[in-house]
Design a protein around this motif. Structure first.
Motif, PDB file in Angstrom:
ATOM      1  N   VAL A  33       0.851  -1.204   0.000  1.00  0.00           N
ATOM      2  CA  VAL A  33       0.000   0.000   0.000  1.00  0.00           C
ATOM      3  C   VAL A  33       0.884   1.251   0.000  1.00  0.00           C
ATOM      4  O   VAL A  33       0.641   2.206  -0.752  1.00  0.00           O
ATOM      5  CB  VAL A  33      -0.946  -0.004   1.227  1.00  0.00           C
ATOM      6  CG1 VAL A  33      -1.607   1.355   1.433  1.00  0.00           C
ATOM      7  CG2 VAL A  33      -2.022  -1.087   1.060  1.00  0.00           C
ATOM      8  N   GLU A  34       1.941   1.244   0.806  1.00  0.00           N
ATOM      9  CA  GLU A  34       2.860   2.402   0.830  1.00  0.00           C
ATOM     10  C   GLU A  34       3.476   2.616  -0.563  1.00  0.00           C
ATOM     11  O   GLU A  34       3.507   3.739  -1.072  1.00  0.00           O
ATOM     12  CB  GLU A  34       3.971   2.175   1.856  1.00  0.00           C
ATOM     13  CG  GLU A  34       3.516   2.311   3.302  1.00  0.00           C
ATOM     14  CD  GLU A  34       4.668   2.148   4.284  1.00  0.00           C
ATOM     15  OE1 GLU A  34       5.708   1.561   3.906  1.00  0.00           O
ATOM     16  OE2 GLU A  34       4.519   2.609   5.442  1.00  0.00           O
ATOM     17  N   ASN A  35       3.927   1.511  -1.181  1.00  0.00           N
ATOM     18  CA  ASN A  35       4.567   1.633  -2.498  1.00  0.00           C
ATOM     19  C   ASN A  35       3.627   2.212  -3.548  1.00  0.00           C
ATOM     20  O   ASN A  35       4.038   2.905  -4.467  1.00  0.00           O
ATOM     21  CB  ASN A  35       5.071   0.259  -2.969  1.00  0.00           C
ATOM     22  CG  ASN A  35       6.258  -0.216  -2.150  1.00  0.00           C
ATOM     23  OD1 ASN A  35       6.920   0.581  -1.480  1.00  0.00           O
ATOM     24  ND2 ASN A  35       6.503  -1.520  -2.155  1.00  0.00           N
ATOM     25  N   ALA A  36       2.333   1.929  -3.374  1.00  0.00           N
ATOM     26  CA  ALA A  36       1.348   2.445  -4.347  1.00  0.00           C
ATOM     27  C   ALA A  36       0.905   3.862  -4.001  1.00  0.00           C
ATOM     28  O   ALA A  36       0.626   4.676  -4.888  1.00  0.00           O
ATOM     29  CB  ALA A  36       0.126   1.514  -4.374  1.00  0.00           C
ATOM     30  N   ALA A  37       0.866   4.180  -2.682  1.00  0.00           N
ATOM     31  CA  ALA A  37       0.261   5.462  -2.258  1.00  0.00           C
ATOM     32  C   ALA A  37       1.261   6.614  -2.257  1.00  0.00           C
ATOM     33  O   ALA A  37       0.967   7.724  -2.728  1.00  0.00           O
ATOM     34  CB  ALA A  37      -0.347   5.312  -0.862  1.00  0.00           C
ATOM     35  N   ILE A  38       2.464   6.378  -1.731  1.00  0.00           N
ATOM     36  CA  ILE A  38       3.407   7.491  -1.504  1.00  0.00           C
ATOM     37  C   ILE A  38       3.749   8.227  -2.793  1.00  0.00           C
ATOM     38  O   ILE A  38       3.747   9.470  -2.813  1.00  0.00           O
ATOM     39  CB  ILE A  38       4.648   6.987  -0.730  1.00  0.00           C
ATOM     40  CG1 ILE A  38       4.222   6.621   0.708  1.00  0.00           C
ATOM     41  CG2 ILE A  38       5.772   8.016  -0.745  1.00  0.00           C
ATOM     42  CD1 ILE A  38       5.304   5.966   1.546  1.00  0.00           C
ATOM     43  N   PRO A  39       3.963   7.525  -3.916  1.00  0.00           N
ATOM     44  CA  PRO A  39       4.229   8.267  -5.169  1.00  0.00           C
ATOM     45  C   PRO A  39       3.062   9.171  -5.576  1.00  0.00           C
ATOM     46  O   PRO A  39       3.228  10.104  -6.357  1.00  0.00           O
ATOM     47  CB  PRO A  39       4.460   7.154  -6.200  1.00  0.00           C
ATOM     48  CG  PRO A  39       4.863   5.968  -5.418  1.00  0.00           C
ATOM     49  CD  PRO A  39       4.101   6.064  -4.124  1.00  0.00           C
ATOM     50  N   LYS A  40       1.882   8.909  -5.038  1.00  0.00           N
ATOM     51  CA  LYS A  40       0.719   9.757  -5.329  1.00  0.00           C
ATOM     52  C   LYS A  40       0.600  10.894  -4.305  1.00  0.00           C
ATOM     53  O   LYS A  40      -0.400  11.618  -4.267  1.00  0.00           O
ATOM     54  CB  LYS A  40      -0.574   8.922  -5.312  1.00  0.00           C
ATOM     55  CG  LYS A  40      -0.652   7.804  -6.351  1.00  0.00           C
ATOM     56  CD  LYS A  40      -1.960   7.000  -6.167  1.00  0.00           C
ATOM     57  CE  LYS A  40      -2.007   5.776  -7.062  1.00  0.00           C
ATOM     58  NZ  LYS A  40      -2.060   6.084  -8.488  1.00  0.00           N
ATOM     59  N   GLY A  41       1.608  11.003  -3.412  1.00  0.00           N
ATOM     60  CA  GLY A  41       1.554  12.050  -2.384  1.00  0.00           C
ATOM     61  C   GLY A  41       0.563  11.737  -1.292  1.00  0.00           C
ATOM     62  O   GLY A  41       0.072  12.623  -0.596  1.00  0.00           O
ATOM     63  N   ALA A  85      -6.047  -1.523  -4.338  1.00  0.00           N
ATOM     64  CA  ALA A  85      -6.743  -0.918  -3.182  1.00  0.00           C
ATOM     65  C   ALA A  85      -6.522   0.586  -3.162  1.00  0.00           C
ATOM     66  O   ALA A  85      -7.461   1.376  -2.966  1.00  0.00           O
ATOM     67  CB  ALA A  85      -6.247  -1.560  -1.889  1.00  0.00           C
ATOM     68  N   VAL A  86      -5.290   1.026  -3.396  1.00  0.00           N
ATOM     69  CA  VAL A  86      -4.987   2.464  -3.394  1.00  0.00           C
ATOM     70  C   VAL A  86      -5.695   3.147  -4.562  1.00  0.00           C
ATOM     71  O   VAL A  86      -6.322   4.200  -4.399  1.00  0.00           O
ATOM     72  CB  VAL A  86      -3.465   2.698  -3.458  1.00  0.00           C
ATOM     73  CG1 VAL A  86      -3.137   4.160  -3.745  1.00  0.00           C
ATOM     74  CG2 VAL A  86      -2.819   2.252  -2.148  1.00  0.00           C
ATOM     75  N   GLN A  87      -5.649   2.527  -5.728  1.00  0.00           N
ATOM     76  CA  GLN A  87      -6.298   3.119  -6.917  1.00  0.00           C
ATOM     77  C   GLN A  87      -7.803   3.274  -6.687  1.00  0.00           C
ATOM     78  O   GLN A  87      -8.384   4.328  -6.936  1.00  0.00           O
ATOM     79  CB  GLN A  87      -6.047   2.195  -8.120  1.00  0.00           C
ATOM     80  CG  GLN A  87      -6.609   2.682  -9.437  1.00  0.00           C
ATOM     81  CD  GLN A  87      -6.344   1.659 -10.559  1.00  0.00           C
ATOM     82  OE1 GLN A  87      -5.313   0.983 -10.563  1.00  0.00           O
ATOM     83  NE2 GLN A  87      -7.286   1.537 -11.470  1.00  0.00           N
ATOM     84  N   MET A  88      -8.416   2.233  -6.100  1.00  0.00           N
ATOM     85  CA  MET A  88      -9.866   2.263  -5.829  1.00  0.00           C
ATOM     86  C   MET A  88     -10.176   3.347  -4.786  1.00  0.00           C
ATOM     87  O   MET A  88     -11.124   4.107  -4.919  1.00  0.00           O
ATOM     88  CB  MET A  88     -10.298   0.895  -5.302  1.00  0.00           C
ATOM     89  CG  MET A  88     -11.712   0.502  -5.600  1.00  0.00           C
ATOM     90  SD  MET A  88     -12.051  -1.137  -4.936  1.00  0.00           S
ATOM     91  CE  MET A  88     -11.528  -2.174  -6.292  1.00  0.00           C
ATOM     92  N   LEU A  89      -9.310   3.441  -3.764  1.00  0.00           N
ATOM     93  CA  LEU A  89      -9.559   4.414  -2.686  1.00  0.00           C
ATOM     94  C   LEU A  89      -9.415   5.840  -3.200  1.00  0.00           C
ATOM     95  O   LEU A  89     -10.250   6.709  -2.918  1.00  0.00           O
ATOM     96  CB  LEU A  89      -8.599   4.165  -1.525  1.00  0.00           C
ATOM     97  CG  LEU A  89      -8.860   5.018  -0.276  1.00  0.00           C
ATOM     98  CD1 LEU A  89     -10.244   4.730   0.300  1.00  0.00           C
ATOM     99  CD2 LEU A  89      -7.782   4.768   0.778  1.00  0.00           C
ATOM    100  N   VAL A  90      -8.370   6.080  -3.984  1.00  0.00           N
ATOM    101  CA  VAL A  90      -8.167   7.433  -4.536  1.00  0.00           C
ATOM    102  C   VAL A  90      -9.355   7.812  -5.418  1.00  0.00           C
ATOM    103  O   VAL A  90      -9.856   8.943  -5.364  1.00  0.00           O
ATOM    104  CB  VAL A  90      -6.851   7.497  -5.340  1.00  0.00           C
ATOM    105  CG1 VAL A  90      -6.758   8.795  -6.145  1.00  0.00           C
ATOM    106  CG2 VAL A  90      -5.648   7.377  -4.401  1.00  0.00           C
ATOM    107  N   GLY A  91      -9.875   6.818  -6.146  1.00  0.00           N
ATOM    108  CA  GLY A  91     -11.053   7.074  -6.982  1.00  0.00           C
ATOM    109  C   GLY A  91     -12.239   7.530  -6.149  1.00  0.00           C
ATOM    110  O   GLY A  91     -12.949   8.480  -6.483  1.00  0.00           O
TER     111      GLY A  91
END
Ligand code: RIB
Length: 340
Positions: A88-96, A305-311
């Protein structure tokens, strides 16, 4: 009466007044406009009588941080959940976006603190992977605010949520069929006490494999244990007394304990027992013989999970999505054909 106790929680205040945890938290966070003066007075009295001080960690973080999300897991000590946090960190942090870990670790009062934290508005979305905690969080937050949430793994709750899951039925069938194809029929199965919904689907997969191979499910060889290596060690004490020739561990962590237990009984893997796990955690690379297991697509789980949550954080009205990811069987050296 001073009912003060160092571990007084928001749940105690709620029970004292006879209202919900969510209501108490809103009143104490200055968001109790919808409550009567009498209710607010009772909450303030309860706070004084019970000497309740909100979790300062949570208070300290009250604010409108717009780039923080929470990830709720059952136990940070379990390597699978530690890997889930990393993905989750690897997917989220690059998105700030910065994930904050909330590990229940079996302490129910932690859930109260987590709910108070989430109501305070510090996190802008949640990824839930813990079983009981997630149901409470979903129920309580659904009332007070529309915090976007994505459920995964042990937070597989029946209902209309955004979810990222693996195909547990197929995964269970895959790993059990591997042993049945090797000629094993007396297969011990080591499960945790109390099956979460996703693990129930996995067990259903094991049973389906037996059915497809026209082999009776060896219910006399189903053992329950702690959900960690100690559980594997304990289960072996019972398994060595049976005619089992193979062992299915619910996860790699338990399989590590099974390795330890069999070694203590001078039993060989795979000559005396074929052993399989589940997860493909990094530690399996250091087991001898190397463990046959099921690889969970952990990076993809985090990404989805990160992509869905950001959406959902962007458009809360977006339709709920449910993604089911595939798994891979990793056949290594801990299983072999049964010699008659
Ligand atoms: O190791 C923890 C296990 O329980 C994993 O298989 C994961 O899927 C969780 O449900």
């Amino acid at each position: 009466m001073n009912g003060a106790s160092k571990s007084t929680t928001i749940r105690d205040v709620a029970q004292y007044v006879g209202i919900s945890v969510t209501a108490v938290s809103q009143i104490l966070n200055g968001k109790g406009d919808r409550f009567s003066d009498e209710t607010i007075r009772k909450v303030q009295e309860a706070q004084r009588v019970l000497n309740y001080h909100p979790n300062f960690y949570a208070r300290g973080l009250v604010g409108q941080r717009s780039n923080s999300i929470g990830i709720v897991i059952p136990n940070i000590m379990n390597p699978f959940f530690a890997s889930l946090v990393l993905s989750v960190e690897n997917a989220a942090i690059p998105k700030g976006i910065f994930p904050q870990v909330f590990s229940v670790n079996g302490f129910h009062e932690n859930i109260d603190y987590f709910i108070e934290q989430f109501i305070s508005g510090t996190q802008k979305g949640l990824i839930l992977a813990a079983p009981g905690a997630s149901q409470e969080i979903v129920d309580k937050l659904a009332i007070s605010n529309s915090l976007p949430m994505v459920l995964t793994d042990q937070a597989d709750l029946s209902g209309n949520y955004d979810m990222v899951l693996i195909d547990e039925l197929k995964a269970g069938e895959l790993i059990a069929s591997h042993l049945l194809d090797l000629g094993h029929t007396r297969i011990a199965i080591v499960l945790p006490f109390g099956l979460t919904l996703n693990l129930k689907h996995r067990f259903d997969g094991y049973k389906l494999a037996f059915k497809l191979h026209h082999v009776a499910v060896p219910l006399d060889l189903v053992f329950q244990s702690n959900f960690d290596p100690s559980g594997g060690v304990d289960a072996v004490e019972r398994i060595v007394e049976t005619d089992a020739t193979a062992i299915i561990a619910i996860n790699d962590d338990v399989a590590i304990g099974i390795y330890r237990g069999l070694s203590a009984h001078h039993k060989s893997i795979p000559d005396d027992y074929s052993v399989v796990g589940f997860d493909n955690i990094n530690l399996t690379n250091y087991l001898t013989p190397r463990l046959t297991t099921v690889e969970q697509p952990i990076d993809k789980i985090g990404e989805q999970a990160v992509q869905m949550l950001v959406g959902k954080m962007t458009d809360p009205t977006a339709e709920h999505q449910s993604v089911i990811l595939d798994v891979k069987l990793k056949i290594r050296d801990s299983t072999k054909k049964l010699e008659m």
